[in-house]
Write a protein that holds these residues in place. Structure first.
Motif, mmCIF file in Angstrom:
data_model
loop_
_atom_site.group_PDB
_atom_site.id
_atom_site.type_symbol
_atom_site.label_atom_id
_atom_site.label_comp_id
_atom_site.label_asym_id
_atom_site.label_seq_id
_atom_site.Cartn_x
_atom_site.Cartn_y
_atom_site.Cartn_z
ATOM 1 N N ALA A 28 -9.123 -6.378 -10.704
ATOM 2 C CA ALA A 28 -8.561 -6.300 -9.273
ATOM 3 C C ALA A 28 -7.927 -5.214 -9.574
ATOM 4 C CB ALA A 28 -7.158 -7.555 -9.463
ATOM 5 N N THR A 29 -7.863 -4.772 -8.222
ATOM 6 C CA THR A 29 -7.223 -3.626 -7.718
ATOM 7 C C THR A 29 -5.684 -3.390 -7.972
ATOM 8 O OG1 THR A 29 -7.279 -4.047 -5.694
ATOM 9 C CG2 THR A 29 -9.417 -2.375 -7.099
ATOM 10 N N VAL A 30 -5.197 -2.640 -8.296
ATOM 11 C CA VAL A 30 -3.987 -1.822 -7.363
ATOM 12 C C VAL A 30 -3.723 -0.764 -6.795
ATOM 13 C CG1 VAL A 30 -1.510 -1.722 -8.048
ATOM 14 C CG2 VAL A 30 -3.045 -3.480 -9.622
ATOM 15 N N LEU B 121 -0.895 0.147 6.593
ATOM 16 C CA LEU B 121 -1.844 0.700 5.984
ATOM 17 C C LEU B 121 -1.984 -0.718 4.834
ATOM 18 C CD1 LEU B 121 -0.498 4.538 5.466
ATOM 19 C CD2 LEU B 121 -2.747 3.586 7.617
ATOM 20 N N GLY B 122 -3.142 -0.701 4.190
ATOM 21 C CA GLY B 122 -3.615 -1.912 3.747
ATOM 22 C C GLY B 122 -3.122 -1.139 2.640
ATOM 23 N N ASP B 123 -3.320 0.528 1.726
ATOM 24 C CA ASP B 123 -2.394 0.007 0.276
ATOM 25 C C ASP B 123 -1.750 1.955 0.847
ATOM 26 O OD1 ASP B 123 -4.820 2.758 0.516
ATOM 27 O OD2 ASP B 123 -5.962 0.388 -0.057
ATOM 28 N N GLY B 124 -1.896 2.289 -0.217
ATOM 29 C CA GLY B 124 -1.323 3.971 -0.279
ATOM 30 C C GLY B 124 -2.044 5.527 -1.053
ATOM 31 N N ALA B 125 -3.180 4.785 -1.383
ATOM 32 C CA ALA B 125 -4.256 5.172 -1.863
ATOM 33 C C ALA B 125 -4.458 6.144 -0.868
ATOM 34 C CB ALA B 125 -5.060 4.705 -2.424
ATOM 35 N N ASP C 299 -12.487 -2.253 -5.406
ATOM 36 C CA ASP C 299 -12.892 -2.753 -4.464
ATOM 37 C C ASP C 299 -14.362 -2.712 -3.859
ATOM 38 O OD1 ASP C 299 -10.548 -4.382 -3.925
ATOM 39 O OD2 ASP C 299 -10.026 -2.860 -3.413
ATOM 40 N N VAL C 300 -15.274 -3.668 -3.457
ATOM 41 C CA VAL C 300 -16.577 -3.259 -2.850
ATOM 42 C C VAL C 300 -17.058 -3.763 -2.019
ATOM 43 C CG1 VAL C 300 -19.487 -3.296 -3.834
ATOM 44 C CG2 VAL C 300 -17.331 -3.354 -6.057
ATOM 45 N N GLY D 265 -5.050 -0.419 -4.068
ATOM 46 C CA GLY D 265 -6.493 0.225 -3.664
ATOM 47 C C GLY D 265 -7.310 0.657 -4.266
ATOM 48 N N VAL D 266 -7.027 1.133 -5.884
ATOM 49 C CA VAL D 266 -7.767 1.757 -6.903
ATOM 50 C C VAL D 266 -7.929 0.704 -8.427
ATOM 51 C CG1 VAL D 266 -6.945 3.857 -5.781
ATOM 52 C CG2 VAL D 266 -5.783 3.009 -7.322
ATOM 53 N N ALA D 267 -8.200 1.408 -8.739
ATOM 54 C CA ALA D 267 -8.544 0.798 -9.935
ATOM 55 C C ALA D 267 -7.457 0.423 -10.998
ATOM 56 C CB ALA D 267 -9.949 1.499 -11.158
ATOM 57 N N ASP D 268 -7.494 -0.802 -11.460
ATOM 58 C CA ASP D 268 -5.624 -0.979 -12.634
ATOM 59 C C ASP D 268 -6.267 -0.870 -13.942
ATOM 60 O OD1 ASP D 268 -3.893 -2.155 -14.415
ATOM 61 O OD2 ASP D 268 -3.845 -3.730 -12.911
ATOM 62 N N VAL D 269 -5.876 0.943 -14.074
ATOM 63 C CA VAL D 269 -6.550 1.003 -15.574
ATOM 64 C C VAL D 269 -5.872 0.279 -17.091
ATOM 65 C CG1 VAL D 269 -6.633 2.920 -17.553
ATOM 66 C CG2 VAL D 269 -6.780 3.315 -14.906
#
Length: 464
Positions: free
Chosen positions: A191-193, A385-389, A168-169, A195-199
């Motif tokens: 698209a991220t998953v 919280l928006g995500d769990g990262a 997310d930029v 909060g972080v990259a979807d490898v």
């Protein structure tokens, strides 16, 4: 002021002169020069400026009145981030950069400006150590330009057109990067998953037409990318370049991207001894390994030890100057313009003061304060919280039944800037070393109180 106004000292305001100049360049009107600027970004009306003021003191009074409307983060409790951060700046940093030999000089030449060149060489060396990289440039305009240049370098090196961005930029940053690279590169989102990259999704999208994989860590939302090594391995398997945009403030405690396979690391040094100053003092860095393929693609200046006209004599000066646009002018690979040299000196002073132990303590503090703020806000009913990262300095919170803009309005009345509105129900919150635990407690209490008194907003449920 109208278009027919003829200024007594500016020749091109005269209609005949203006018509001659337009004819010479083949333009029908001045508006032709702004054809690439979207209509939505144009003012579409005359500037709202006062009538001409008769005396300098009248102008000074007018400007002071405008500036008096500003409110600093010393006056209000601020949780604003999104690219410009309220970190503590040691007094000695300001003292050094106010010295006349640093403050008033422009770019300098090797035969007259050894002090500035050496100061920037020391800055480059300190940044290289912090980032675990070999080569760092003299600062350029800002982190936005640094990211765009890093991607442009990857495009030139590979001759490929695609860039895959897996993080997310910050929207303003992405807009600048797209504008800067659009002639040669196409930027595509994966698209991220959480909060972080979807490898896995990245692996499906990679191919031999990909110039670079672009990773932001921490991302726009402050998420720290945990799988950078896997991302790098996937990118390198198709001979793509890994370009990481980052903030150096956390690398006293986090592992630098270079040690996870990053080829080009870019970012902004505003967090290293530079004030917010109503928008910030910004400067960008580009860091690469000691590999000629990468070094010779860097368009900005590098300072180091160089030989002089006297055999056996060395001094501080430009390294590989011939690769820059300053040497090639219009034939250069990329034009970088003025270096933000003063801010590099400020960051160098800051890093010298902090040292490895100080940067480690700062990084630990930022992680701890961020986690504490997340814990306090997530404990409020109706807030998640928006995500769990893992997050450094910034994170998002979602309001179940309240508008984020309403929270901002309510808390501003109490002297608090709670964060940046991301969307209707999401707020980006930032904490720094200048944010105390008591400040975070005050924010949590104010949000809880605001939610208790605000009308319920059912928009979110209706949309769902």
């Amino acid at each position: 002021m109208t278009e027919t106004f003829v200024h007594p000292y500016i020749p091109n305001t005269a209609p005949a002169v203006m018509a001659e100049m337009l004819a010479a360049v083949g333009a029908a009107s001045v508006e032709d020069f702004y054809a690439d600027v979207p209509a939505g970004l144009r003012l579409q009306r005359p500037l709202d400026v006062p009538a001409p003021l008769p005396a300098e003191q009248d102008l000074a009074r007018h400007v002071r009145g405008i500036l008096a409307q500003n409110r600093t983060t010393d006056e209000r409790l601020s949780f604003l981030g999104a690219g410009t951060y309220n970190h503590y700046v040691p007094a000695v940093v300001d003292e050094v950069i106010r010295r006349s030999e640093f403050l008033t000089a422009y770019a300098g030449e090797p035969y007259e400006d050894h002090g500035r060149f050496q100061a920037l060489f020391e800055y480059q060396s300190l940044m290289a150590e912090l980032l675990a990289m070999d080569v760092v440039n003299v600062p350029t305009y800002d982190g936005y330009q640094a990211a765009a240049t890093g991607l442009a370098m990857a495009g030139r090196m590979t001759g490929r057109p695609r860039v895959l961005v897996v993080s997310d930029v910050l929207p303003e940053k992405e807009s600048k990067v797209r504008d800067y690279t659009r002639a040669d590169l196409v930027i595509e989102h994966v698209a991220t998953v959480d909060g972080v990259a979807d490898v896995s999704a990245l692996a499906d999208r990679l191919g031999y037409d990909v110039a670079a994989v672009w990773v932001e860590t921490p991302s726009f939302t402050g998420a720290v990318e945990a799988r950078l090594r896997e991302i790098s391995d996937l990118a390198h398997a198709v001979r793509a370049v890994v370009v990481v945009g980052t903030d150096p403030v956390g690398y006293g405690v986090l592992t630098p991207p270079a040690l996870h396979g990053a080829d080009i690391v870019t970012g902004d040094i505003q967090s290293l001894g530079l004030h917010q100053w109503f928008g910030g003092a910004h400067a960008g860095f580009i860091a690469v390994h000691d590999d000629p393929r990468f070094v010779m693609e860097m368009p900005s200046r590098l300072f180091g030890l160089e030989s002089t006209d006297v055999p056996g004599e060395y001094g501080f000066g430009d390294v590989a100057y011939d690769r820059t646009s300053f040497a090639h002018r219009e034939d250069g690979k990329e034009w970088v313009g003025t270096a933000a040299a003063l801010w590099g000196i400020a960051a160098g002073v800051h890093l010298s003061l902090m040292g490895p132990q100080g940067m480690a303590e700062l990084g630990e503090l930022l992680l701890a304060r961020t986690a504490y703020a997340q814990q306090r806000l997530a404990a409020i009913p109706g807030v998640a919280l928006g995500d769990g990262a893992l997050h450094l300095r910034e994170f998002t919170v979602r309001f179940d039944a309240a508008r984020a803009s309403g929270i901002v309005t309510a808390l501003r009345a109490d002297g608090i800037e709670p964060g940046v509105v991301v969307d209707e129900h999401t707020l980006l919150v930032c904490v720094t070393d200048a944010t105390s635990a008591a400040d975070i407690d005050r924010l949590a209490a104010a949000i809880a109180a605001a939610l208790d008194t605000m009308p319920i907003d059912n928009t979110k449920e209706q949309v769902a």
